[in-house]
Design a protein around this motif. Sequence first.
Motif, mmCIF file in Angstrom:
data_model
loop_
_atom_site.group_PDB
_atom_site.id
_atom_site.type_symbol
_atom_site.label_atom_id
_atom_site.label_comp_id
_atom_site.label_asym_id
_atom_site.label_seq_id
_atom_site.Cartn_x
_atom_site.Cartn_y
_atom_site.Cartn_z
ATOM 1 N N PHE A 2 0.823 -1.213 0.000
ATOM 2 C CA PHE A 2 0.000 0.000 0.000
ATOM 3 C C PHE A 2 0.854 1.260 0.000
ATOM 4 O O PHE A 2 0.436 2.294 0.479
ATOM 5 N N LYS A 3 2.049 1.189 -0.543
ATOM 6 C CA LYS A 3 2.975 2.320 -0.454
ATOM 7 C C LYS A 3 2.543 3.529 -1.273
ATOM 8 O O LYS A 3 3.004 4.632 -1.026
ATOM 9 N N THR A 4 1.648 3.350 -2.226
ATOM 10 C CA THR A 4 1.190 4.489 -3.014
ATOM 11 C C THR A 4 0.065 5.255 -2.319
ATOM 12 O O THR A 4 -0.261 6.370 -2.724
ATOM 13 N N LEU A 5 -0.503 4.681 -1.277
ATOM 14 C CA LEU A 5 -1.587 5.340 -0.550
ATOM 15 C C LEU A 5 -1.027 6.316 0.479
ATOM 16 O O LEU A 5 0.099 6.142 0.962
ATOM 17 N N GLU A 7 -0.538 7.841 4.234
ATOM 18 C CA GLU A 7 -0.207 7.057 5.430
ATOM 19 C C GLU A 7 -1.440 6.517 6.151
ATOM 20 O O GLU A 7 -1.493 5.337 6.497
ATOM 21 N N ALA A 10 -3.153 3.869 4.026
ATOM 22 C CA ALA A 10 -2.323 2.658 3.991
ATOM 23 C C ALA A 10 -2.444 1.882 5.295
ATOM 24 O O ALA A 10 -2.542 0.647 5.289
#
Length: 195
Positions: A2-5, A7, A10
């Motif tokens: 979920f690194k593109t979301l 914080e 994610a």
Amino acid sequence: MFKTLPEKAAFKALKRTLQLIAPLHDIMAYLVSFAKLGNCAACFEFPLSPNPLRGDRGGTEGIGSELQELQNMIDSLQSPQDPTRVAQALLLRREVMFLQFDAAVRHLIRRTFLAAGNIPAYQSVTDSMCHGLPALSNCLRKSIFASQLSLPQPLNPRSLQAFELFPWRAFLEDGGLFPVMSSSPDTLEYNMQVG
């Protein structure tokens, strides 16, 4: 994953994913371990049948049928797309599986050995079940350090309030005998064999 979301999003997505994966992991570990024991999980659903225990290992067919039943259970939920409801259903299924196993070991298997006159097997199961079965349940398992650093009353170690106010103490109250040491990452199969 979920690194593109952002914080917070994610964190929420990871939390939901873990709520789904944790009980599913336990269910899969249980099914595989149970197949290795030599019986299918359906044997404990009807313990009063004339021949409840059999040498059927279940194998991949048994695991596959259990997973199909699990999928049918999820599909029959009011909101099968809601991850919270699915996670709750998986948790309940996990608890039911472990309770069925616990009841079978405590009562059905011991009674079968006793009825067959196999006193040594009955005694072996009776002696071993106090070691394997508690580890399969969701009962609190205090650390050896919890007596020195306990949670204030009336906090429940599994409550959000206890975790927020006293995270280390809450962890010690429910982290097992030696909470920061992991001797074996997957002890489910061992505990089922001991039980």
